[in-house]
Design a protein around this motif. Structure first.
Motif, PDB file in Angstrom:
ATOM      1  N   TYR A  14     -83.309  24.134   1.248  1.00 58.06           N
ATOM      2  CA  TYR A  14     -84.187  25.305   1.350  1.00 58.06           C
ATOM      3  C   TYR A  14     -85.487  25.006   2.093  1.00 58.06           C
ATOM      4  O   TYR A  14     -85.834  25.731   3.043  1.00 58.06           O
ATOM      5  N   GLU A  46     -84.752  36.316   5.955  1.00 56.13           N
ATOM      6  CA  GLU A  46     -83.523  36.945   5.473  1.00 56.13           C
ATOM      7  C   GLU A  46     -82.292  36.057   5.635  1.00 56.13           C
ATOM      8  O   GLU A  46     -81.246  36.321   5.032  1.00 56.13           O
ATOM      9  N   PRO A  75     -81.008  30.777  -0.892  1.00 58.68           N
ATOM     10  CA  PRO A  75     -81.838  31.118  -2.058  1.00 58.68           C
ATOM     11  C   PRO A  75     -82.677  29.927  -2.519  1.00 58.68           C
ATOM     12  O   PRO A  75     -82.213  28.788  -2.495  1.00 58.68           O
ATOM     13  N   ASN A  76     -83.892  30.230  -2.929  1.00 61.15           N
ATOM     14  CA  ASN A  76     -84.809  29.196  -3.417  1.00 61.15           C
ATOM     15  C   ASN A  76     -84.559  28.990  -4.904  1.00 61.15           C
ATOM     16  O   ASN A  76     -85.219  29.573  -5.762  1.00 61.15           O
ATOM     17  N   GLU A  77     -83.574  28.169  -5.222  1.00 57.66           N
ATOM     18  CA  GLU A  77     -83.196  27.916  -6.605  1.00 57.66           C
ATOM     19  C   GLU A  77     -82.958  26.420  -6.800  1.00 57.66           C
ATOM     20  O   GLU A  77     -82.976  25.644  -5.851  1.00 57.66           O
TER      21      GLU A  77
END
Length: 284
Positions: free
Chosen positions: A51, A61, A65-67
Motif C-alpha cells: 500500500y 481510486e 485497500p489500506n488494511e
C-alpha cells in the motif's frame, strides 16, 4: 578429585586432536534454513510495502485497500526465527572461513536472502499500474521522479541489497585469505623459528567480545638471539578466566633472519611443555 595433572591431560588432548572438522551437510542445512527465514522476512516486507509504495505511483481510486497486510506474520516469523538460527550459522561460517570471514559471510547470506524474498514479494503482491509512467488509465497524470522510484523499487531495492551482499562476500573471502596466510606464517614460525621466554609488559581490553571471550591487546618483551631486547604487540581472544596480565611469562617464537618482523612472531601463553607440543604439531 583426579589423579592426573590437568595440564598433562590438556597436552594429551591437544596432541590427539586432529584438524578441525569441516562443517557437514547438517551445518549447511542450518545455513539454508536461516537463509529461507530471511527470504520469508523479505517477502513479508514486500507485502507490507504494497500500500505505501502504491501511493507513490497510482491514483487513489486504483490503490489497494489500506488494511493490515495478510502476510504480516512473515515479518515476525522470519526475523525471529532467523535471529535464533543466526548464532549457529555464524558458528558454521566462522569454522569454514575464519572468525571475521564467517561474520561477514553471515551478513552476506542474510542480505542476499532478504533481497531474493523482497524481489519475489514485490513481484507477487504489488499492484501493477494500468500504464507505466502514469497515475491513471487516462494518462492525464504522468509520474515524476517519486513515481518512478516507487514502482521501480521492486528492482533497485533488491539489487542494492544483493550488491551489498556481494561486497560482503568478497570481503569474507579476502578475510579468509588473510586468515590462511596468518595460519601458514604461524606454523612456519613455530616449526622453523627460535623460541625464547618473554614477559607481558602491557595489556589493554579492545572492548570486543566473541562468544563471551574478550579480545585483548598485549605487549610482550623478549630478547632475540643477538641479545637485543624487543617488544611485540599482539591481539588475541582469551577465556575470561585466563586473560593475560602484566608480568605473565610467555613463550615467544621468532625467525632468526627477521627477529623484528611482528607478523612472523608468535606468542604463546602456555608452559615450555605446551610450546614443545605446538612445535610438534606445526611440523606435521
Amino acid at each position: 578429585m583426579s589423579t592426573v595433572d590437568p595440564a598433562i591431560a590438556r597436552r594429551r588432548q591437544r596432541l590427539q586432536a586432529g584438524a578441525p572438522a569441516r562443517p557437514g551437510w547438517r551445518a549447511w542445512l542450518l545455513v539454508a534454513a536461516c537463509a529461507g527465514l530471511w527470504a520469508m522476512f523479505g517477502y513479508g516486507v514486500g507485502d507490507v510495502a504494497t500500500y505505501p509504495i502504491a501511493t507513490g505511483y497510482l491514483a487513489p481510486e486504483l490503490q489497494p485497500p489500506n488494511e493490515v497486510p495478510g502476510l504480516l506474520w512473515m515479518l515476525f516469523v522470519g526475523v525471529f526465527g532467523a535471529m535464533i538460527l543466526g548464532f549457529g550459522v555464524d558458528a558454521v561460517l566462522s569454522a569454514a572461513l575464519g572468525g571475521v570471514g564467517g561474520t561477514l559471510a553471515t551478513f552476506a547470506v542474510n542480505l542476499a536472502a532478504i533481497a531474493l524474498g523482497l524481489w519475489r514479494g514485490a513481484a507477487d503482491r504489488w499492484v501493477a499500474p494500468p500504464r507505466p509512467g502514469f497515475f491513471d488509465p487516462a494518462a492525464a497524470l504522468p509520474w515524476g521522479a517519486g513515481g518512478w522510484l516507487s514502482w521501480t523499487a521492486q528492482y533497485w531495492a533488491p539489487a542494492l541489497l544483493a550488491t551489498l551482499a556481494a561486497l560482503l562476500a568478497w570481503a569474507a573471502l579476502a578475510a579468509r585469505r588473510r586468515h590462511l596466510r596468518q595460519q601458514r606464517r604461524m606454523r612456519e614460525t613455530l616449526a622453523q623459528g627460535q623460541r625464547t621466554t618473554g614477559l607481558v609488559t602491557e595489556t589493554q581490553h579492545t572492548g570486543v567480545e566473541v562468544d563471551n571471550e574478550p579480545r585483548i591487546r598485549f605487549v610482550a618483551r623478549f630478547t632475540d638471539h643477538l641479545g637485543a631486547e624487543r617488544w611485540v604487540t599482539k591481539t588475541g581472544q582469551f577465556d575470561a578466566s585466563r586473560v593475560p596480565r602484566v608480568g605473565d611469562e610467555v613463550q615467544v617464537w621468532f625467525l632468526r633472519e627477521a627477529p623484528g618482523d611482528e607478523d612472523r612472531i608468535v606468542v604463546g601463553f602456555g608452559s615450555a611443555e605446551d610450546a614443545q607440543i605446538e612445535e610438534r604439531l606445526a611440523a606435521q
